[in-house]
Design a protein around this motif. Structure first.
Motif, PDB file in Angstrom:
ATOM      1  N   HIS A  25     109.696 -97.601 162.057  1.00  0.00           N
ATOM      2  CA  HIS A  25     108.525 -97.355 162.903  1.00  0.00           C
ATOM      3  C   HIS A  25     107.449 -96.565 162.170  1.00  0.00           C
TER       4      HIS A  25
ATOM      5  N   GLU B 218     117.868-100.262 164.012  1.00  0.00           N
ATOM      6  CA  GLU B 218     116.614 -99.627 164.411  1.00  0.00           C
ATOM      7  C   GLU B 218     116.610 -98.215 163.852  1.00  0.00           C
TER       8      GLU B 218
ATOM      9  N   GLU C  94     110.396-100.422 168.036  1.00  0.00           N
ATOM     10  CA  GLU C  94     111.094-101.506 167.354  1.00  0.00           C
ATOM     11  C   GLU C  94     111.884-102.393 168.312  1.00  0.00           C
ATOM     12  N   GLU C  95     112.067-101.917 169.538  1.00  0.00           N
ATOM     13  CA  GLU C  95     112.984-102.581 170.465  1.00  0.00           C
ATOM     14  C   GLU C  95     112.550-103.985 170.865  1.00  0.00           C
TER      15      GLU C  95
ATOM     16  N   ARG D 272     121.390 -98.223 166.287  1.00  0.00           N
ATOM     17  CA  ARG D 272     120.303 -97.311 165.926  1.00  0.00           C
ATOM     18  C   ARG D 272     120.807 -96.321 164.883  1.00  0.00           C
TER      19      ARG D 272
ATOM     20  N   ILE E 231     122.726-104.943 167.563  1.00  0.00           N
ATOM     21  CA  ILE E 231     121.680-103.940 167.336  1.00  0.00           C
ATOM     22  C   ILE E 231     122.322-102.556 167.399  1.00  0.00           C
TER      23      ILE E 231
ATOM     24  N   ALA F  54     113.431-106.361 167.999  1.00  0.00           N
ATOM     25  CA  ALA F  54     114.877-106.472 167.805  1.00  0.00           C
ATOM     26  C   ALA F  54     115.523-107.281 168.936  1.00  0.00           C
TER      27      ALA F  54
ATOM     28  N   TYR G 133     112.024 -95.209 167.596  1.00  0.00           N
ATOM     29  CA  TYR G 133     112.686 -96.509 167.602  1.00  0.00           C
ATOM     30  C   TYR G 133     112.279 -97.397 168.775  1.00  0.00           C
TER      31      TYR G 133
ATOM     32  N   PHE H 233     114.447-102.036 160.873  1.00  0.00           N
ATOM     33  CA  PHE H 233     113.102-101.799 161.384  1.00  0.00           C
ATOM     34  C   PHE H 233     112.717-100.341 161.140  1.00  0.00           C
TER      35      PHE H 233
ATOM     36  N   ASN I  17     115.330 -94.479 163.189  1.00  0.00           N
ATOM     37  CA  ASN I  17     114.633 -93.511 164.024  1.00  0.00           C
ATOM     38  C   ASN I  17     114.573 -92.167 163.304  1.00  0.00           C
TER      39      ASN I  17
END
Length: 259
Positions: free
Chosen positions: A47, A99, A56-57, A74, A72, A60, A53, A45, A101
């Motif tokens: 953003h 995710e 995106e949560e 990050r 998951i 996800a 991030y 993902f 970031n």
């Protein structure tokens, strides 16, 4: 005596039925989970502008809740392309999620290409490939995140050492010329084999999601219309930022990526 035996028999039947009922109830989550393929394709993902991030949560976590994934992590990346992973991904993780970031996420739009932010996406993809031996990826971008996923694909059309992009999801994507033409200049005739693309945008009011015009979102059919599959979905009533927090989008996402 016969009455007591009959009672015991009836009790046993009732107990057997209750056991069967409980077994069916507890089996439902397992059945739902097994309805999604168990692969090592990683969904990344990305953003948008001025975000991180947390945007995106929702998506996800929905994929995990539905049983489409069980992992998951990050990936923080700074301006120099240094990647730091947070969380643990098991060796046998099912459809793992990353995710992404950006450490410096307030990115000036006019200079995003100058600062090579898609190069930072590439750094994350390479780090994930090296650490988890990833061979295929899905890219999901929101807003400006789409400019970065598309630019990454455009800049690496001939780099076959990188993981293959299996699915590309464009949420609230669109930008003005010349940015979009610059980042799609190499894609014609070089799309990954079997690539499937989902383009989702919303008409909140006046053919716009409040920030991106629907006409700009529809542009993506030009570079990706020749993909193995190109699907365009126009929703209504959702503002720009709501497209990464919407149950309707989540439903589209899980079915597109894992059905």
């Amino acid at each position: 005596m016969s009455g007591g035996l009959q009672l015991k028999k009836s009790t046993r039947i009732i107990l057997d039925l209750l056991i069967l009922l409980f077994a069916l109830l507890f089996a439902r989550p397992a059945l739902a989970s097994s309805s999604y393929p168990n692969t090592h394709t990683t969904t990344i993902f990305v953003h948008g502008y001025g975000s991180n991030y947390h945007a995106e949560e929702s998506m996800a976590r929905y994929l995990v809740k539905k049983g489409a994934s069980n992992s998951i992590i990050r990936a923080d990346v700074n301006r120099e392309g240094k990647v730091t992973f947070h969380g643990h991904q098991a060796k046998n993780a099912k459809n793992p999620i990353v995710e992404m970031n950006y450490s410096a996420h307030y990115v000036p739009k006019r200079s995003f290409r100058e600062h090579n932010y898609s190069g930072q996406l590439k750094a994350v993809i390479k780090a994930d490939q090296q650490k988890y031996h990833t061979k295929q990826i899905n890219l999901v971008g929101h807003s400006m995140g789409n400019m970065l996923t598309v630019q990454y694909m455009n800049d690496n059309v001939s780099n076959h050492s990188l993981p293959t992009v299996k699915h590309l999801v464009i949420l609230a994507g669109g930008d003005k010329k010349p940015y979009r033409s610059n980042i799609t200049s190499k894609l014609a005739g070089y799309l990954p084999k079997g690539l499937e693309v989902l383009n989702v945008y919303s008409n909140y009011q006046n053919d716009s999601d409040g920030r991106v015009n629907n006409s700009d979102s529809r542009y993506w059919k030009h570079p990706f219309g020749s993909a193995a599959k190109y699907q365009e979905v126009r929703l209504t009533g959702l503002k720009h930022s709501q497209l990464h927090e919407s149950p309707r989008v989540n439903h589209l996402l899980v079915n597109f990526l894992f059905r």
